[in-house]
Scaffold this active site. Structure first.
Site, PDB file in Angstrom:
ATOM      1  N   TYR A   1      -6.569   6.647   4.230  1.00 30.80           N
ATOM      2  CA  TYR A   1      -6.769   5.606   3.226  1.00 30.80           C
ATOM      3  C   TYR A   1      -5.939   4.366   3.538  1.00 30.80           C
ATOM      4  O   TYR A   1      -6.457   3.237   3.523  1.00 30.80           O
ATOM      5  CB  TYR A   1      -6.411   6.100   1.816  1.00 30.80           C
ATOM      6  CG  TYR A   1      -6.223   4.916   0.889  1.00 30.80           C
ATOM      7  CD1 TYR A   1      -7.327   4.226   0.402  1.00 30.80           C
ATOM      8  CD2 TYR A   1      -4.950   4.432   0.576  1.00 30.80           C
ATOM      9  CE1 TYR A   1      -7.179   3.088  -0.385  1.00 30.80           C
ATOM     10  CE2 TYR A   1      -4.789   3.296  -0.206  1.00 30.80           C
ATOM     11  CZ  TYR A   1      -5.907   2.637  -0.685  1.00 30.80           C
ATOM     12  OH  TYR A   1      -5.743   1.502  -1.440  1.00 30.80           O
TER      13      TYR A   1
ATOM     14  N   ASP B   1      -9.366   4.204  -3.069  1.00 31.91           N
ATOM     15  CA  ASP B   1      -8.229   4.638  -3.869  1.00 31.91           C
ATOM     16  C   ASP B   1      -8.743   5.199  -5.192  1.00 31.91           C
ATOM     17  O   ASP B   1      -9.960   5.374  -5.382  1.00 31.91           O
ATOM     18  CB  ASP B   1      -7.253   3.473  -4.099  1.00 31.91           C
ATOM     19  CG  ASP B   1      -7.836   2.377  -4.987  1.00 31.91           C
ATOM     20  OD1 ASP B   1      -9.039   2.433  -5.314  1.00 31.91           O
ATOM     21  OD2 ASP B   1      -7.068   1.466  -5.368  1.00 31.91           O
TER      22      ASP B   1
ATOM     23  N   GLU C   1       0.816  -1.207   0.000  1.00 29.17           N
ATOM     24  CA  GLU C   1       0.000   0.000   0.000  1.00 29.17           C
ATOM     25  C   GLU C   1       0.855   1.265   0.000  1.00 29.17           C
ATOM     26  O   GLU C   1       0.525   2.247  -0.663  1.00 29.17           O
ATOM     27  CB  GLU C   1      -0.952   0.003   1.191  1.00 29.17           C
ATOM     28  CG  GLU C   1      -2.108  -0.982   1.068  1.00 29.17           C
ATOM     29  CD  GLU C   1      -3.033  -0.670  -0.088  1.00 29.17           C
ATOM     30  OE1 GLU C   1      -3.075   0.495  -0.536  1.00 29.17           O
ATOM     31  OE2 GLU C   1      -3.714  -1.599  -0.560  1.00 29.17           O
TER      32      GLU C   1
END
Length: 365
Positions: free
Chosen positions: A138, A156, A55
């Site tokens: 996020y 995203d 990520e």
């Protein structure tokens, strides 16, 4: 159905057309999920370290670009404890070329924090994850959902696009983000939160693409507002981008036999801690003569030769043009304070950002 109507329908007990979406998504995902080096196989438990590492690497970077870097990292540092015991210089070297180097510094700081403060175990809640260096809303939601199956939906760019089309969200980004976040949450299944998120990511990456989406293959095609309007490619709505002011500067490439003169940038700021050749300040409207005055002072240096053309590079907030000068130093020339000689043959081991790779290639061509 409008975005607001969709949210209202979710709160009502009446069966709505959208209630089947999470089930349709998971069924599609089970058949078409992408095979990614950081993704657990069906039936396997996700490794929080691999989820977190991927990520961070995927922020503002493509899956194709990240793949080789991810493999290199996990081969050298197979878990967060190993990464936390590395040096920042080693991490920056391994990261070189992937861009957005503040991510590498935050990655290292986070690994140290998890190893030293959490016994090498990642927190399993969004709140706990957000307290770690470099992990924002996020990323915390993505790790919580994918690694720990917390009932949360990370949003995203792929998910943003799918949701804005599905509900025909007319508001422009970034103002539309809160609404898109609310609407995305309606696509969460009661279980398998991580798979719900990854299903939407895969849908955006492979079907609901920015241009020429393959709507006929989409599991949600019968209930997509943008498809019904024939306006798929106009979503998400975006405010016009503001391009930064062009900055200019000079780069000085000095060789001493088969060695190159380099230095490390300050730890804080743009490209912090990365390796570069000496250069001038990068300023808007800077004249070449003023930039050249900032050349390194080395005894016995040959005359500076200006290379034809300029090196261009675009950072997030501004474009850059660099004039490149080359010169040769005597065999015993000492490096100025704060600089060092490195073998040209080992430049691949240096933490060179892409802009410096361009400069050196231009100079040595």
């Amino acid at each position: 159905m409008s975005p607001k109507s969709a949210l209202k329908a979710k709160s009502e007990p009446v069966q709505s057309a959208g209630s089947a979406r999470p089930t349709l998504l998971l069924a599609w995902y089970d058949r078409h999920r992408r095979r990614l080096p950081w993704r657990a196989a069906p039936g396997e438990i996700s490794d929080p370290y691999r989820v977190w590492l991927s990520e961070i690497m995927l922020q503002q970077t493509t899956v194709k670009a990240v793949g080789p870097y991810f493999e290199k990292f996990v081969a050298r540092w197979p878990d967060v404890a190993a990464l936390g015991s590395a040096s920042l210089d080693d991490v920056l070297r391994m990261w070189a070329g992937l861009g957005y180097y503040s991510r590498a510094r935050n990655l290292y700081a986070c690994a140290v924090a998890v190893a030293c403060e959490h016994g090498g175990v990642f927190p399993d809640t969004e709140e706990g994850l957000r307290a770690l260096p470099g992990i924002g809303p996020y990323t915390a939601a993505a790790i919580a959902a994918i690694a720990f199956d917390r009932h949360t939906m990370p949003v995203d760019g792929n998910i943003e696009r799918v949701v804005s089309r599905l509900y025909a969200v007319e508001d422009e980004l970034p103002q539309a983000k809160p609404l898109i976040q609310q609407l995305a949450a309606t696509l969460l299944a009661n279980s398998r939160a991580g798979d719900s998120a990854q299903a939407l990511m895969d849908l955006g990456a492979s079907i609901c693409t920015p241009k020429k989406p393959a709507c006929s293959l989409c599991p949600l095609k019968e209930d997509c507002a943008a498809r019904a309007q024939g306006t798929q490619e106009t979503f998400p709505r975006k405010a016009p981008k503001k391009s930064g002011t062009l900055r200019r500067g000079a780069a000085f490439v000095v060789t001493r036999g088969d060695e190159l003169l380099v230095r490390s940038r300050p730890e804080k700021g743009l490209l912090g801690g990365m390796t570069e050749v000496p250069g001038s300040d990068w300023l808007a409207g800077q004249e070449d003569a003023a930039a050249k005055q900032q050349a390194p002072d080395i005894k016995g240096l040959s005359r500076w030769q200006r290379k034809v053309g300029v090196v261009t590079h675009v950072f997030t907030h501004f474009p850059l043009e660099l004039v490149v000068y080359t010169a040769k130093a005597e065999a015993r020339a000492r490096a100025p304070a704060g600089m060092r000689w490195v073998p040209i043959a080992t430049l691949a081991d240096e933490a060179l950002p892409n802009v410096m790779r361009k400069v050196i290639a231009h100079a040595l061509d």
